[in-house]
Design a protein around this motif. Structure first.
Motif, PDB file in Angstrom:
ATOM      1  N   ALA A   1       0.865  -1.175   0.000  1.00 54.47           N
ATOM      2  CA  ALA A   1       0.000   0.000   0.000  1.00 54.47           C
ATOM      3  C   ALA A   1       0.904   1.228   0.000  1.00 54.47           C
ATOM      4  CB  ALA A   1      -0.880  -0.005   1.244  1.00 54.47           C
ATOM      5  N   ASP A   2       0.414   2.336  -0.518  1.00 51.05           N
ATOM      6  CA  ASP A   2       1.230   3.549  -0.490  1.00 51.05           C
ATOM      7  C   ASP A   2       0.363   4.782  -0.693  1.00 51.05           C
ATOM      8  OD1 ASP A   2       3.601   4.965  -0.234  1.00 51.05           O
ATOM      9  OD2 ASP A   2       3.963   5.013  -2.395  1.00 51.05           O
TER      10      ASP A   2
ATOM     11  N   THR B   1       1.396   0.134  -5.164  1.00 46.93           N
ATOM     12  CA  THR B   1       0.335   1.136  -5.316  1.00 46.93           C
ATOM     13  C   THR B   1       0.923   2.412  -5.890  1.00 46.93           C
ATOM     14  OG1 THR B   1      -0.793   0.245  -3.396  1.00 46.93           O
ATOM     15  CG2 THR B   1      -1.381   2.485  -4.043  1.00 46.93           C
TER      16      THR B   1
ATOM     17  N   VAL C   1      -4.729   3.541  -7.818  1.00 49.26           N
ATOM     18  CA  VAL C   1      -5.667   4.266  -6.957  1.00 49.26           C
ATOM     19  C   VAL C   1      -5.740   5.711  -7.448  1.00 49.26           C
ATOM     20  CG1 VAL C   1      -5.314   2.849  -4.890  1.00 49.26           C
ATOM     21  CG2 VAL C   1      -3.911   4.874  -5.225  1.00 49.26           C
TER      22      VAL C   1
ATOM     23  N   GLY D   1      -5.805   7.913  -1.905  1.00 54.68           N
ATOM     24  CA  GLY D   1      -6.323   8.252  -0.588  1.00 54.68           C
ATOM     25  C   GLY D   1      -5.503   9.430  -0.054  1.00 54.68           C
TER      26      GLY D   1
ATOM     27  N   HIS E   1     -13.847  14.408  -6.640  1.00 56.70           N
ATOM     28  CA  HIS E   1     -13.727  12.946  -6.574  1.00 56.70           C
ATOM     29  C   HIS E   1     -13.993  12.240  -7.899  1.00 56.70           C
ATOM     30  CE1 HIS E   1     -15.232   8.868  -5.811  1.00 56.70           C
ATOM     31  NE2 HIS E   1     -14.339   8.838  -4.843  1.00 56.70           N
TER      32      HIS E   1
ATOM     33  N   TYR F   1     -11.478  10.084 -11.421  1.00 58.36           N
ATOM     34  CA  TYR F   1     -11.565   8.840 -12.198  1.00 58.36           C
ATOM     35  C   TYR F   1     -11.574   9.112 -13.703  1.00 58.36           C
ATOM     36  CZ  TYR F   1     -11.946   5.875  -8.138  1.00 58.36           C
ATOM     37  OH  TYR F   1     -11.661   5.186  -6.987  1.00 58.36           O
TER      38      TYR F   1
ATOM     39  N   ALA G   1      -8.127  -0.347  -6.386  1.00 56.33           N
ATOM     40  CA  ALA G   1      -8.825  -0.270  -5.092  1.00 56.33           C
ATOM     41  C   ALA G   1      -9.630   1.010  -5.069  1.00 56.33           C
ATOM     42  CB  ALA G   1      -7.822  -0.287  -3.944  1.00 56.33           C
ATOM     43  N   GLY G   2     -10.854   0.937  -4.659  1.00 53.74           N
ATOM     44  CA  GLY G   2     -11.731   2.128  -4.646  1.00 53.74           C
ATOM     45  C   GLY G   2     -13.114   1.706  -5.103  1.00 53.74           C
ATOM     46  N   THR G   3     -14.115   1.768  -4.215  1.00 52.27           N
ATOM     47  CA  THR G   3     -15.414   1.177  -4.556  1.00 52.27           C
ATOM     48  C   THR G   3     -16.558   2.191  -4.574  1.00 52.27           C
ATOM     49  OG1 THR G   3     -15.440   0.462  -2.259  1.00 52.27           O
ATOM     50  CG2 THR G   3     -15.023  -1.227  -3.907  1.00 52.27           C
ATOM     51  N   SER G   4     -16.247   3.474  -4.760  1.00 48.23           N
ATOM     52  CA  SER G   4     -17.311   4.438  -5.043  1.00 48.23           C
ATOM     53  C   SER G   4     -17.909   4.033  -6.392  1.00 48.23           C
ATOM     54  CB  SER G   4     -16.714   5.838  -5.147  1.00 48.23           C
ATOM     55  OG  SER G   4     -15.753   5.860  -6.191  1.00 48.23           O
TER      56      SER G   4
ATOM     57  N   VAL H   1     -11.061  -5.101  -2.357  1.00 43.52           N
ATOM     58  CA  VAL H   1     -12.221  -4.519  -1.679  1.00 43.52           C
ATOM     59  C   VAL H   1     -12.009  -4.627  -0.170  1.00 43.52           C
ATOM     60  CG1 VAL H   1     -13.945  -4.862  -3.487  1.00 43.52           C
ATOM     61  CG2 VAL H   1     -13.463  -6.723  -1.932  1.00 43.52           C
ATOM     62  N   GLY H   2     -12.622  -3.683   0.546  1.00 43.80           N
ATOM     63  CA  GLY H   2     -12.545  -3.745   2.005  1.00 43.80           C
ATOM     64  C   GLY H   2     -13.423  -4.891   2.488  1.00 43.80           C
TER      65      GLY H   2
ATOM     66  N   THR I   1     -16.344   6.814   0.189  1.00 43.32           N
ATOM     67  CA  THR I   1     -16.634   5.412   0.494  1.00 43.32           C
ATOM     68  C   THR I   1     -16.745   5.170   2.000  1.00 43.32           C
ATOM     69  OG1 THR I   1     -15.527   4.769  -1.517  1.00 43.32           O
ATOM     70  CG2 THR I   1     -15.843   3.041   0.093  1.00 43.32           C
TER      71      THR I   1
ATOM     72  N   ASN J   1     -10.165  -1.754   6.804  1.00 38.43           N
ATOM     73  CA  ASN J   1     -10.813  -2.737   5.925  1.00 38.43           C
ATOM     74  C   ASN J   1     -11.883  -3.630   6.539  1.00 38.43           C
ATOM     75  OD1 ASN J   1      -9.833  -2.084   3.419  1.00 38.43           O
ATOM     76  ND2 ASN J   1      -7.838  -2.939   3.933  1.00 38.43           N
TER      77      ASN J   1
ATOM     78  N   LEU K   1      -6.227 -10.268   1.002  1.00 34.68           N
ATOM     79  CA  LEU K   1      -5.007  -9.541   1.314  1.00 34.68           C
ATOM     80  C   LEU K   1      -4.832  -9.686   2.817  1.00 34.68           C
ATOM     81  CD1 LEU K   1      -5.352  -6.063  -0.426  1.00 34.68           C
ATOM     82  CD2 LEU K   1      -3.637  -7.807  -0.886  1.00 34.68           C
TER      83      LEU K   1
HETATM   84  C1  LIG Z   1      -7.613  -3.374   0.368  1.00 30.30           C
HETATM   85  C2  LIG Z   1      -7.478  -1.949  -0.049  1.00 30.30           C
HETATM   86  C3  LIG Z   1      -6.215  -1.378  -0.183  1.00 30.30           C
HETATM   87  C4  LIG Z   1      -6.061  -0.040  -0.552  1.00 30.30           C
HETATM   88  N1  LIG Z   1      -4.811   0.508  -0.659  1.00 30.30           N
HETATM   89  C5  LIG Z   1      -4.673   1.824  -0.942  1.00 30.30           C
HETATM   90  C6  LIG Z   1      -3.383   2.428  -1.001  1.00 30.30           C
HETATM   91  O1  LIG Z   1      -2.368   1.766  -0.806  1.00 30.30           O
HETATM   92  N2  LIG Z   1      -3.296   3.741  -1.265  1.00 30.30           N
HETATM   93  C7  LIG Z   1      -4.397   4.532  -1.517  1.00 30.30           C
HETATM   94  O2  LIG Z   1      -4.247   5.729  -1.775  1.00 30.30           O
HETATM   95  N3  LIG Z   1      -5.634   3.976  -1.511  1.00 30.30           N
HETATM   96  C8  LIG Z   1      -5.787   2.659  -1.212  1.00 30.30           C
HETATM   97  N4  LIG Z   1      -7.028   2.086  -1.168  1.00 30.30           N
HETATM   98  C9  LIG Z   1      -8.142   2.725  -1.852  1.00 30.30           C
HETATM   99  C10 LIG Z   1      -8.488   4.001  -1.380  1.00 30.30           C
HETATM  100  O3  LIG Z   1      -9.184   3.755  -0.219  1.00 30.30           O
HETATM  101  C11 LIG Z   1      -9.272   4.672  -2.503  1.00 30.30           C
HETATM  102  O4  LIG Z   1      -8.377   5.478  -3.176  1.00 30.30           O
HETATM  103  C12 LIG Z   1     -10.358   5.440  -1.905  1.00 30.30           C
HETATM  104  O5  LIG Z   1     -11.270   4.501  -1.463  1.00 30.30           O
HETATM  105  C13 LIG Z   1     -10.953   6.415  -2.900  1.00 30.30           C
HETATM  106  O6  LIG Z   1     -11.618   5.763  -3.902  1.00 30.30           O
HETATM  107  P1  LIG Z   1     -13.158   5.524  -3.854  1.00 30.30           P
HETATM  108  O7  LIG Z   1     -13.791   6.803  -3.377  1.00 30.30           O
HETATM  109  O8  LIG Z   1     -13.510   5.165  -5.264  1.00 30.30           O
HETATM  110  O9  LIG Z   1     -13.388   4.375  -2.917  1.00 30.30           O
HETATM  111  C14 LIG Z   1      -7.204   0.754  -0.796  1.00 30.30           C
HETATM  112  C15 LIG Z   1      -8.474   0.180  -0.657  1.00 30.30           C
HETATM  113  C16 LIG Z   1      -8.621  -1.154  -0.291  1.00 30.30           C
HETATM  114  C17 LIG Z   1      -9.987  -1.709  -0.159  1.00 30.30           C
END
Ligand SMILES: Cc1cc2nc3c(=O)[nH]c(=O)nc-3n(C[C@H](O)[C@H](O)[C@H](O)COP(=O)(O)O)c2cc1C
Length: 458
Positions: free
Chosen positions: A56-57, A103, A134, A137, A153, A157, A226-229, A245-246, A338, A366, A394
């Motif tokens: 992760a980073d 990442t 990603v 975050g 946001h 994408y 990673a990112g589930t919006s 996914v979380g 999210t 997560n 993971l």
């Molecule tokens: C298992 C997992 C690992 C993730 N690792 C990272 C990461 O290393 N760095 C990061 O910026 N975001 C990471 N995220 C995703 C961020 O949470 C994502 O950028 C954030 O949810 C924004 O996207 P969203 O709004 O589409 O969910 C991870 C998410 C999950 C579920």
């Protein structure tokens, strides 16, 4: 049940995902700034049957209203975090089968720079590299660090889409398969007819040029996301070969997985071509009581302030400002929606702020922790997979090497006996190992359409 994918969740920081675990005297993660720490861990994971090591980073760190949260610094939690790309070559030299997934955000750096670096790493790892895409975050602190305005946001994408279009053109479209000759006799290093400039004009990003690295085993590194919006899910359906996914409520995880598979199918990709890995904690002991003791020890290093700092990183919202005994009001955040939506129920009767903080304290960002004996954890893993349709996990790091020693020595034999872990293979790329496919992106992936075409193909 078919064998699952198992990867180790790591970051170049002194902790795992729960609390200030660096304080545990047995935790060697405190040595995260030494090369030996990572090469030894990678060898252990490889011999323990893990498919890949995931880093992760983020450039971001916990802030509130633009100010660094002092607690994060004091507790060593989410600060510091060093750059994992620097350790990959050392890991590649120490291992022969383990994949490495890095990442990188699509927000700060130009795509041509990233494409070149991953192409080089695909050579050095002999095709064992993957990119966790990603949109980023910790946006509010990372954009301030780069001196950039924060992009809203969903627009992040759209920019990420341009980013992928450029990277895929560079990886797939620059070099013909047979362009590299290295013929000392004739003096032809590469055939100029087999190397082309690619071009792309997007609303956010553009390019005209070549990938200045000869074809690597996978060309396009394995693409993870990673990112589930809803914008994140749509992006995953287009480009991801694996999605992180979380954890948390299996019904919510199942909904996310089904939504992405449905969307992938709508746009012409087979639903099974996207694999799903769930971020989860594993605390395993020889008895339930021993596992519980290990978990209590870990939780002894985690407070509600740790939980609030992580929540602030992912949303920009200070949970400690709200009434802890009431549900969270409806909030919108361009930093990350999210985590806010996850705890809101449509009727306003979601968990209280205290319950949200406890969830983060006990499970990290997560949301799922398996605590028990090898048999009970394997039962819970099977039930979780049956309820969600996930393809693997993971494994979040808590205490190094304890988390992985317990997983490998106690849980793995049970997973193997139940056919839930498969052998890792020598001389295959990460894509072949995880997808049971060829080394290159599938014909239904958007990258396949961008492959170098000879005049005869065109
Ligand atoms: C298992 C997992 C690992 C993730 N690792 C990272 C990461 O290393 N760095 C990061 O910026 N975001 C990471 N995220 C995703 C961020 O949470 C994502 O950028 C954030 O949810 C924004 O996207 P969203 O709004 O589409 O969910 C991870 C998410 C999950 C579920």
């Amino acid at each position: 049940m078919s064998p699952l994918i198992f990867a180790s969740f790591q970051a170049l920081s002194p902790n795992g995902v729960i609390g200030s675990s660096w304080r545990d005297p047995s935790n060697t993660q405190i040595d995260y700034l030494t090369i030996e720490h990572w090469t030894e861990l990678a060898k252990k994971l490889e011999s323990g049957g893990f498919d890949f090591l995931f880093f992760a980073d983020t450039f971001g760190y916990p802030t509130l209203d633009g100010e660094l949260i002092p607690f994060a610094v004091e507790a060593g939690y989410n600060v510091p975090m060093a750059d994992p790309i620097t350790i990959v070559s050392a890991i590649a030299a120490a291992t022969s089968k383990l994949g490495v997934v890095l990442t990188n955000s699509t927000t700060h750096e130009k795509p041509a720079a990233l494409a070149r670096r991953f192409a080089t790493l695909d050579h050095f790892t002999k095709g064992r590299i993957g990119w966790n895409i990603v949109s980023g975050g910790g946006q509010s602190s990372s954009t301030a660090l780069f001196g950039e305005p924060m992009i809203p946001h969903d627009e992040r994408y759209l920019q990420a889409d341009d980013y992928l279009q450029i990277c895929l053109r560079l990886w797939e479209g620059t070099w013909a398969d047979d362009a590299l000759r290295v013929d000392r006799e004739s003096g032809v290093y590469a055939d100029p007819d087999g190397v082309r400039q690619v071009s792309y004009e997007g609303n956010y990003l553009r390019t005209k040029g070549i990938l200045n690295v000869p074809p690597s085993p996978q060309r396009t590194p394995l693409l993870l996301q990673a990112g589930t919006s809803s914008a994140g899910r749509d992006f995953a359906a287009h480009y991801a070969e694996c999605v992180f996914v979380g954890g948390g409520d299996p019904a919510v995880v199942a909904r996310n997985i089904t939504a992405i598979r449905d969307r992938a199918e709508e746009i012409g990709r087979p639903r099974e071509s996207v694999k799903f890995l769930v971020g989860a904690g594993f605390v395993v002991g020889t008895s339930q009581a021993e596992a519980q003791r290990k978990y209590e020890n870990l939780l002894g290093f985690a407070t509600l302030e740790h939980a609030a700092a992580t929540f602030a990183w992912s949303t920009g919202v200070d949970l400690l400002k709200f009434d802890l005994d009431k549900p969270l009001p409806e909030l919108r955040s361009d930093i990350g929606q999210t985590s806010l939506d996850r705890f809101r129920s449509p009727d306003g009767n979601g968990p209280t702020v205290r319950e949200i903080l406890e969830d983060y304290r006990q499970h990290g960002i997560n949301g799922t922790t398996f605590v028990g004996t090898p048999e009970t954890v394997a039962d819970e893993v099977e039930a979780f997979v049956a309820a969600t349709g996930a393809d693997g996990f993971l494994v979040q790091q808590h205490i190094t090497p304890g988390t992985h020693d317990d997983f490998i020595e106690l849980l793995r034999p049970v997973l193997l006996k139940r056919g839930l872990m498969r052998p890792t293979r020598e001389d295959v790329t990460l894509r072949e190992q995880l997808l049971d496919a060829g080394p290159r992106v599938a014909a239904t992936h958007p990258g396949a359409q961008l492959k170098f075409k000879t005049t005869a193909d065109a």
